[in-house]
Design an enzyme around this catalytic site. Structure first.
Site, PDB file in Angstrom:
ATOM      1  N   SER A   1      41.442  51.713 -35.635  1.00 53.00           N
ATOM      2  CA  SER A   1      40.178  51.432 -34.968  1.00 53.00           C
ATOM      3  C   SER A   1      39.433  52.753 -34.701  1.00 53.00           C
ATOM      4  O   SER A   1      39.176  53.500 -35.645  1.00 53.00           O
ATOM      5  CB  SER A   1      40.455  50.642 -33.675  1.00 53.00           C
ATOM      6  OG  SER A   1      39.269  50.260 -33.053  1.00 53.00           O
TER       7      SER A   1
ATOM      8  N   ARG B   1      34.866  44.447 -20.656  1.00 52.94           N
ATOM      9  CA  ARG B   1      36.149  44.124 -21.248  1.00 52.94           C
ATOM     10  C   ARG B   1      36.133  42.735 -21.881  1.00 52.94           C
ATOM     11  O   ARG B   1      36.688  42.528 -22.963  1.00 52.94           O
ATOM     12  CB  ARG B   1      37.248  44.216 -20.196  1.00 52.94           C
ATOM     13  CG  ARG B   1      38.636  43.937 -20.742  1.00 52.94           C
ATOM     14  CD  ARG B   1      39.026  44.880 -21.865  1.00 52.94           C
ATOM     15  NE  ARG B   1      40.424  44.748 -22.234  1.00 52.94           N
ATOM     16  CZ  ARG B   1      41.006  45.452 -23.192  1.00 52.94           C
ATOM     17  NH1 ARG B   1      40.322  46.333 -23.890  1.00 52.94           N
ATOM     18  NH2 ARG B   1      42.273  45.279 -23.467  1.00 52.94           N
TER      19      ARG B   1
ATOM     20  N   ASP C   1      38.023  40.212 -38.799  1.00 52.92           N
ATOM     21  CA  ASP C   1      37.540  41.286 -37.926  1.00 52.92           C
ATOM     22  C   ASP C   1      36.012  41.330 -37.982  1.00 52.92           C
ATOM     23  O   ASP C   1      35.430  41.596 -39.032  1.00 52.92           O
ATOM     24  CB  ASP C   1      38.139  42.622 -38.389  1.00 52.92           C
ATOM     25  CG  ASP C   1      37.829  43.785 -37.454  1.00 52.92           C
ATOM     26  OD1 ASP C   1      36.934  43.674 -36.601  1.00 52.92           O
ATOM     27  OD2 ASP C   1      38.515  44.823 -37.587  1.00 52.92           O
TER      28      ASP C   1
ATOM     29  N   HIS D   1      40.068  41.980 -35.100  1.00 55.34           N
ATOM     30  CA  HIS D   1      40.220  43.433 -35.017  1.00 55.34           C
ATOM     31  C   HIS D   1      41.552  43.840 -34.389  1.00 55.34           C
ATOM     32  O   HIS D   1      42.124  44.861 -34.751  1.00 55.34           O
ATOM     33  CB  HIS D   1      39.052  44.002 -34.203  1.00 55.34           C
ATOM     34  CG  HIS D   1      39.042  45.492 -34.151  1.00 55.34           C
ATOM     35  ND1 HIS D   1      38.887  46.270 -35.278  1.00 55.34           N
ATOM     36  CD2 HIS D   1      39.198  46.368 -33.121  1.00 55.34           C
ATOM     37  CE1 HIS D   1      38.929  47.553 -34.935  1.00 55.34           C
ATOM     38  NE2 HIS D   1      39.117  47.634 -33.642  1.00 55.34           N
ATOM     39  N   ASP D   2      42.032  43.067 -33.433  1.00 53.01           N
ATOM     40  CA  ASP D   2      43.278  43.398 -32.736  1.00 53.01           C
ATOM     41  C   ASP D   2      44.539  43.066 -33.512  1.00 53.01           C
ATOM     42  O   ASP D   2      45.648  43.288 -32.991  1.00 53.01           O
ATOM     43  CB  ASP D   2      43.353  42.612 -31.413  1.00 53.01           C
ATOM     44  CG  ASP D   2      42.882  43.447 -30.228  1.00 53.01           C
ATOM     45  OD1 ASP D   2      42.469  44.602 -30.435  1.00 53.01           O
ATOM     46  OD2 ASP D   2      42.927  42.931 -29.098  1.00 53.01           O
TER      47      ASP D   2
END
Lengths: 371, 371
Positions: A149, A218, A317, A350-351
Site C-alpha cells: 500500500s 477511519r 481493490d 485493498h486490505d
C-alpha cells in the site's frame, strides 16, 4: 505518545539535519524498526518491509515482543517470508506516530511537539529515511524490498533514488502515483479530521481530541479498504440484536455493517495521532514517480533497476486498483527487470494482503523461494 | 423551506390521515408533481417518473417553468421520453423538501416543522404517495413507470403493492434491496450530518445550519455517484492554479478533484434540508422488496406483474452495482414479464443517467417506442 510504540522497538538516528524534499529539515530525527532472522556471511539475505499507513514496525512476534504482529501469518520461521533464511527489517515510516519521528514527536528546537510545524512530508522523505536504516544496519544491498500500500509507494521511491539498493522488489497493492479517486477519499478523510472543532488546528491533547473526525476518517478508510463483494457475503442485510441497538433512534446502529464500522473506528481512534494521519495521507496524494523524476509515471518506473519484481494486486481493490499494479510490473519490465503482475481474486479489497494469507502466502513465498 | 420549490409545481393532497408503514401517520400531507404532454382518449399514454434522492419534480422545462429540468435532455417533444406521444408525470418523493411533505414541512398538529417528529419513512410510503398522485390524476393504468436510483426502489415498491398499475417498467440504476456497501456509505453520510454540532438533534435553522456535515455528506455522495475511471481521464493529477489554492495550507485544495468536490458540496448544502436527507437516506437502507413481501428478494420481484421491463445499469456504478439491475431483470422475467437487462459502458458511474444521454437516450427511447 509513547503508548503507540510496541515493546522491542529499536531505533536508528537519521542524519541531523535531515533535509525534507519539499523544504525544511528535521533535527535529531529517528526511525523505529524491528528485525527478525540473522544476516548471513555474504550479506545478501536482507529483506526490507515497508508497511502501509497505519501499522507499526512490529510485523511479527519476536523474543523482545511475543505479541502477534500485523503480518504474523506471513513472517517467521517456515512462513512465506521465512526468517530461517531471510534477515528481515521492518521500519515504521517517517511521519508516523508508532516510534519514528513525526508531527507528534517533540521538536528539539522548541521542546514542544511539532504538530503542524512539522515540515511537509513526502513519500520520498520516508524512502530516504528507510534508506538510512538500511545503511545504518550495514546492509550493502537488499535481497528484496517488500512494500504494501503506502509502503509500495515508499518502496518505489527508494528504488528510484538508490539504484542497486535491492536485487528484487515485491509491490503489494501499491501504486506509482496517486489517482483522483483515492485523492478524493483521502481529502475527505482529512477534511473530517480538520472540521472536528477538537482538532483545533492541530493543537489537541488527550482530553480534547478530535475523536469524531478520526472516527469518520477511519470509517471511510475501512469502506475503501474492503469490498462490496466481501460485505455482501459477510453482512448482507443482517441486523444487530436488539440489545446491541441504539434504542429507538432510527439513525442509530441497526445493520451489522454499521456496527462493524463502528468497532473498527473505536479501535483506531485513540491509537493513531491525527496530525500524523494528515501528513501521511497528504504525502500519498503528492506521490507520482513520474513527477518525482521529471517525466511520466511509466518513465519513472522504467528508470528503476532491479533484477526481479512482482506486483500483486486484488481485483476488488478500489483504492489502489489493479491497473496500478499492472502499471508497476510493466514499468519495471521496461526498465529491464524480470517483472510479473499477479492479480488475485481475493474478495477483501485493498486490505486483502492483511487477511487473505491463502492467496498472499504462496504468492510471496513463490517469489522469494526463487530468488 | 419554500425556496426549494420550483415554480410551476402542482400538488395532490394525500388521504388524511396517511398511514406510514413503520408506524404513525401524516395529516394534510401533499405531494408535489409536474406534468408534460396530454393524456390521450384511451387513457393509456401516461408515464410516471420517480426520481433519485435529491431531484425535485421539475424534470424538464414547461410553459409554467421554462428553466431546464434535471432530465431536460431526456424529456420533451421529440426527445427519448417524447411528450408529443406521452403524458408524463414526475413526482417529488414523500419525505423530500422540494415541495412534498417531509421532515421540513409544518406538522399541522403542532404548527411547527416536523423535524425528527416526522414518522419513520420507508420506500413503501413514498410508493403509496406516488400511487395517490396517479389515482388523483384519474390515471387508471400507467403505460410505464420509470424509476431512477432511489426512484427505482420506489417504482418496485409501487409495482409490488399495486398489481396492474403499470403495463411496463424501466428501472435505471436502481435496486430491489440495499446492500451493505451502500448502507455503509449512507450511514457515514448521516453520521457526518449528525456529528455536526449545528445539526442540534434536528433543531437547526438558516442561521445555525449543519453546513460542515452536509458538505461532508455531499462530497461522499459525489465520490460514490461517479467513478474512478471517469476521474482518471477528467482530472488525473491536475493541480489548481495558484490563485485558486488555499495559500500555503498543505491540506487545502490543491488538486482539481478536490475543487470539484468542493464545488458540488457548495451548490448542494443550502439547497437540501438535512433532516429530509437523513430520512430519505435511511429509507433506502431499509428497503428490500423481499423483506417487504415476507420472502426473498427474488421472490418479491417475481410477484410483480408487468408486461415489459427494462433494467439499465452502468458497469462503473459502485453504489447500485450492475448485478442489482441484473437481479431486477431476472426477477421480473420470473414473474412473467418480457424483461431485459441492459448494462451500459458509461464511465460516469451511478450518475451516468444524468449525464450520459448518448447511451441513456437510445436505451430509453428504444424501449418506449416499442410499447
Amino acid at each position: 505518545m509513547t503508548e503507540f510504540i510496541p515493546p522491542g522497538t529499536r531505533w536508528i538516528d537519521l542524519p541531523s539535519p535531515f533535509p525534507m524534499k519539499r523544504g525544511g529539515d528535521l533535527r535529531d530525527a529517528r526511525i523505529a524498526y524491528e528485525t527478525w532472522g540473522t544476516p548471513n556471511a555474504a550479506g545478501d539475505n536482507s529483506i526490507l518491509i515497508l508497511p502501509g499507513l497505519s501499522p507499526d514496525a512490529h510485523a511479527a512476534s519476536s523474543p523482545d515482543n511475543p505479541a502477534p504482529g500485523w503480518w504474523e501469518a506471513m513472517l517467521g520461521p517456515g512462513k512465506p517470508i521465512d526468517t530461517d533464511r531471510w534477515h528481515v527489517v521492518c521500519v515504521n515510516a517517517l511521519g508516523s506516530c508508532k516510534g519514528s519521528t513525526g508531527p507528534a514527536s517533540i521538536d528539539p528546537r522548541s521542546g514542544e511537539p511539532y504538530r503542524l510545524a512539522f515540515p511537509e512530508l513526502s513519500v520520498e522523505d520516508a524512502a530516504e529515511a528507510a534508506h538510512a536504516v538500511v545503511r545504518a544496519l550495514g546492509i550493502e544491498r537488499l535481497a528484496c524490498v517488500i512494500g504494501n500500500s503506502m509502503g509500495g509507494m515508499n518502496a518505489l521511491a527508494l528504488l528510484a533514488r538508490h539504484p542497486g539498493i535491492a536485487r528484487a522488489h515485491v509491490n503489494i497493492s501499491g501504486a506509482a502515483r496517486a489517482l483522483p479517486f483515492s485523492i478524493a477519499i483521502r481529502s475527505l478523510q482529512r477534511e473530517a479530521i480538520r472540521l472536528d472543532p477538537a482538532w483545533n488546528e492541530g493543537n489537541y491533547d488527550d482530553d480534547r481530541y478530535p475523536e469524531s473526525g478520526m472516527r469518520m476518517a477511519r470509517k471511510l478508510g475501512v469502506i475503501t479498504y474492503r469490498s462490496a463483494l466481501e460485505w455482501d457475503g459477510r453482512f448482507g442485510r443482517v441486523r444487530l440484536d436488539s440489545d446491541r441497538r441504539d434504542g429507538e433512534d432510527p439513525f442509530g446502529l441497526e445493520f451489522e455493517v454499521e456496527s462493524y464500522l463502528e468497532g473498527h473506528a473505536r479501535r483506531f481512534v485513540r491509537n493513531f495521532d491525527p496530525n500524523c494521519y494528515l501528513y501521511l495521507s497528504r504525502s500519498m496524494d503528492w506521490y507520482d514517480i513520474g513527477e518525482s523524476c521529471g517525466g511520466t509515471t511509466d518513465q519513472g518506473l522504467a528508470r528503476i533497476r532491479v533484477e526481479k519484481a512482482l506486483a500483486i494486486g486484488v481485483h476488488t481493490d478500489i483504492l489502489f486498483p489493479l491497473q496500478q499494479q499492472q502499471q508497476i510490473a510493466d514499468g519495471l519490465r521496461a526498465g529491464g527487470a524480470e517483472a510479473h503482475f499477479l492479480p488475485l481474486e481475493s474478495p477483501q479489497g485493498h486490505d486483502a494482503f492483511l487477511v487473505d494469507f491463502d492467496r498472499f502466502g504462496p504468492a510471496v513465498s513463490g517469489f522469494l523461494d526463487a530468488l
